[in-house]
Every structure is written in structure tokens, then in C-alpha cells.
Design a protein around this motif. Sequence first.
Motif: not given
Length: 603
Positions: A283-289
Motif C-alpha cells: 500500500g501507499h503507507r506500508s508493505h506487509v510480508y
Amino acid sequence: MRNQLAVTIGQYSTAGTKEANQDFHGALVPDGEELWTKGVALALADGISTSALGAAAAETAVKSFLTDYFATSEAWSVQTSAARVISATNSWMHAQNLKGRGTNLSDGERERGMVCTLSALVLKSRSAYVFHVGDARVARVAGSVLEPLTEPHRVYLGGGESYLARALGIDRRVEIDRRKVPVARGDIFILTSDGVHDVLPDTAFLEAARGEDLDAAARFLADAALAAGSEDNLTVQILRVEDLPQSDLDDLAGEEAALPPAPHLIAGQDFEGFTVLRELHAGHRSHVYLARDDETWQRVAIKVPSTENGADPAELRRLMLEEWIARRVRNTHVLGAPAARASRRHAYAVTEFLEGATLEDWVGFQSGTTDLVAIRSIVKQVASGLQALHRLEILHRDLRPANVIVDSEGTARIIDFGSALVAGLDELAPRAEDAMFAGTMQFTAPEIWLGAGASRKSDLWSLGAIAYFMLTRSLPYGVRLSAARTRAAQRKLAYIPASEINPEVPDWMDAALARALALDPADRYEELSEFTYDFAHPNTALAAPPPRPWLARRPERLWQAISAALALALALSIATRGNEREPGASHGSANRVSTPRTEEIPE
């Protein structure tokens, strides 16, 4: 190197002219994270001199305050923590005093029981919090001015006679004076028992405040009171503020918020003791893995900031706040986090990995009849998670279907704490009220759009909106709520009964929704448990929401009627014009000159 709270403390206590010292005092300056989240505490208690249990009461009050305050949740505000601890100590003392004496204490029994005054000071971040019961005193010296921060709880009878009007142990409940004041570097706070400040002028305290050795300064005041004729126990505590923190959210995450942001990760990458398995969200605020802990083999979710527009310090702090909350809230219906690692090289957040669908997707999967049992279960579970947050004085502020995960067994959990407001941490870093922009507008309580602060009732409204959405796939006030930015505009809105959209919704369930979704917070439920009970059980005291006017319920029918009328008028017009065309043709031919034809009639 960032600044931190630093103080110097001096203390002294003596029996004075009396045989026994029934005053008791103490101070606690914690190390590490506790210094940031709880602060520094001082407490002074004065036992009733006519009671053999006065000294025991004073010691109990001080030790209980210093021990129990630091044992309260880091998420609680100072006001909540201190008030609950003092109230609990008072209840215990009162219960001890009542043993074998009925329900009330006589005046004589008060004198013989465990009764004492208590004044406490907590310094946290850049504020001082004062808690006061009785006739000790907390004062502040700022420059050349002495400012008393408390008032004595005494009733004066005249002729020098008075009695203590408020103390611990007298009644079942105790009224606590509370005060919060801003703190500046160099401020000095002086706590004294009444035997000191009742006999000394302000100049004596100002002189003591100028001393470097605060233990010596405390003894100087006690000796001066004794020389001035005090006949009581004498106790003095002096605290000088040497340094203050910067007062920002870096405090809550320790040094981690000052680390560089974690980079974007790729599958198969080794990252600080984790193996990255795959990307879950970008997303524009964060990346989740999705990742695996190389030590425990536990699957976890790693959230890193989106650095496409550079590392935003505010985003980094919100990221650290998410893990901070997840690690401290212990509830089946709230996302958790594994134990913190010893050190990190980057700023990121690690939480449990939850397998399941968001509530938004869950609603999309449903088809056919409405599963009221499943919906009531999910609402109750989400409410349980909210209650766990609220008990720690945490407001979620962004509760919406996308922030609730439902697993294959039907267990619902609240996720995403990036917009949460933590009372205890908000004291560390007061920030502008950004609740209006914290959540997603469709599920944000109406008072937020008016600029009001978030509250438990605004979280309740969001839960009600989620329940309404699950039943109707619609919004309780349509799409106009977010545009209603004044009270007048909101008063024009009307709740759309869920039963209008979904006839399977019982009237009594609709009534519970209408109350939870009231535009005015004062008209909503006081507690989440009240809503969840009424949502699952008919409450005859609640009236079903009144049906809206026919045109409001079926606005399309109005346009259908208008369209039909216009079509009919057009048809009539065409028919009328056609009927008029026949005579019109002969009139037109009259303009032409014609010669009658004469036929010959044969003979």
C-alpha cells in the motif's frame, strides 16, 4: 543522543518533639522503558497521631502507591493508574477498620483505626501530576515564586481548633484532589507534612530550593520548622528537574524509532533473523510480508514502511506503536505480537500472522439468507477485543470491516493499530487531534466529523456500523454522513432501518442498531456489553426505529412515477397532434386555385 527525564531528589524525616514518627515517605526512579512510560513517583503520608496504627497506615499508603502504580498497565494514563491505586488502598484500610464494627466508623474508631493522609507526585515526560488527600502539601518553586499545588482538607472550628476532613481509611470511597501542571527544566517540587509548612514562611522554602545538596536542604527545612515551634512530625521531600525528554512518540518505541526504515523485502530473503516467504500486501503507507522466525519457526507478519516518498518520521512512529499495542494487549480477539528481540538494525513492526479473510471479504462470500447467528457471534467477538483495548485506555479509531480478520473457524480479531490513541502514551507525546482523518470515513462516528475527540462511544459507533454493514451491505445514514460537517447538517440525516434493506432483520435487532448508531453520543449505549446483549436478545424497552416516509424509502418510485407521467403526457400530445392533422389538410388546400372539371353527359 536524545534527552530523557532526569531528576535529583532529597528527603528527610524526623519525629520532632514527639516520641514516634508516624510520617512515612518514599520515592522511586525506575530505569529503562519504565522511566518513559510511567515516570518518577514520590509519596508522603502522615498517620493520625492519636492512633497506634497511624504509622502503619502511612507506611502502607506510601508503599502501596509506589509499588502498585508501577505495576499498572503502561497504556493507562497517570490519572487512571494513580487514582485506582489510591482508591484500592483506601478500600483496604476502610475494610480493616470496619472489622467487627458494623458498617460505619464512629469518631473515636476513626482515631484508633488505620487512617492517614497521602500526597503523591508523579513526573512523566514534561508534566507533573499531583494526587492529594489530607493536609500535607505539594508546592512548586519556579524561579523566585512558591506555588502551592494543594489545599489542606481541614475544617477549622476557630480558636486554633480544626479537624481532618478527608483521609484514607475513613470512608468506603475517597475523594482525591488531582492536578496536572507543565514542567520546565529547573523546576523544584517540595512535599511537606503539615508540621513543616504550617509554621514556615515562603522565604524558607525559596532559600532551601537554592541549595545544591537537596538532602541537606530537606533537613534545613525540618530543623527550621522545629526551631519555629512545630510540635508535630516533620517530613520533607524535594525534587529538582534536571532534564526533560523531547516529548515525541520516539519515547514509546525506545531507540527503534530512530533507526532507518526497513527496506522493501523479497521472497527468500534473510532479514534480521527472519526468512521472508512472500508479500501479503503493498500500500501507499506500508508493505506487509509473511515471514518465518528462524529461531522459533513461528510464522509472523512483518510490516515495513513504504519509502517511495521518503521515510516519514510520523509513519515510523505509527508503525512502532502498532507492535507496542499488539505486544501488550492479551485477548483472543486482538492481534498479538511475539516477544521483542534484543536489538534491531531497522524500524519495522512484527505481529502474529493471521490466516483468514477480512470481514469485508467475509461479507462478500455470504449469499442467500442472512446468517444472523454468525453475525451476532462476530459482533460479540469484536466487542470483546474492543473491551480489552478500552480497559487499557486504548481507542482503536479505525474500526472497519477491512480491519477485522475472520479465520476458518469463525474467530474474529481486530488488527491495524496505526491510528490508535493510547492514553498513557498520549501523555508522553500530545499530538494534534487527528481522529477525523484516522479512520475510513464510512465507519467513522459522526462527532468526529464535527471535530470532536475520539472516545469509547465512537468505537462503539464504528462497531454498530460494521454490524449494520454485515446485515445490509449498506451504511446506516447512506453516503451523506461524511459530508455533514455541522450539527445542523447532521440533524437532517435519518437512520435508515436495516429491516428496510434486509427484511430478515428483526425489529428488536434494528432497535439495538439504531441506539448504537445514534448521531449524538449521549444517546448511545454506555457500554459495549449493553449493545451486544440487546443485539442478541429482544429488549422490549427499545422502540424499533420508525419507518421513513414512503418517498425516502423508495425514491426511485418517485422518478418512476414522474417518468411514467411524462411518457403519458408525451403520448397524449402526439395523439392529439395526429387528430388535428386531418382537418388541417383541407384548410391547406383552400389556398390553392382549382378549376372544377365539367363532364359531358351523353345524350
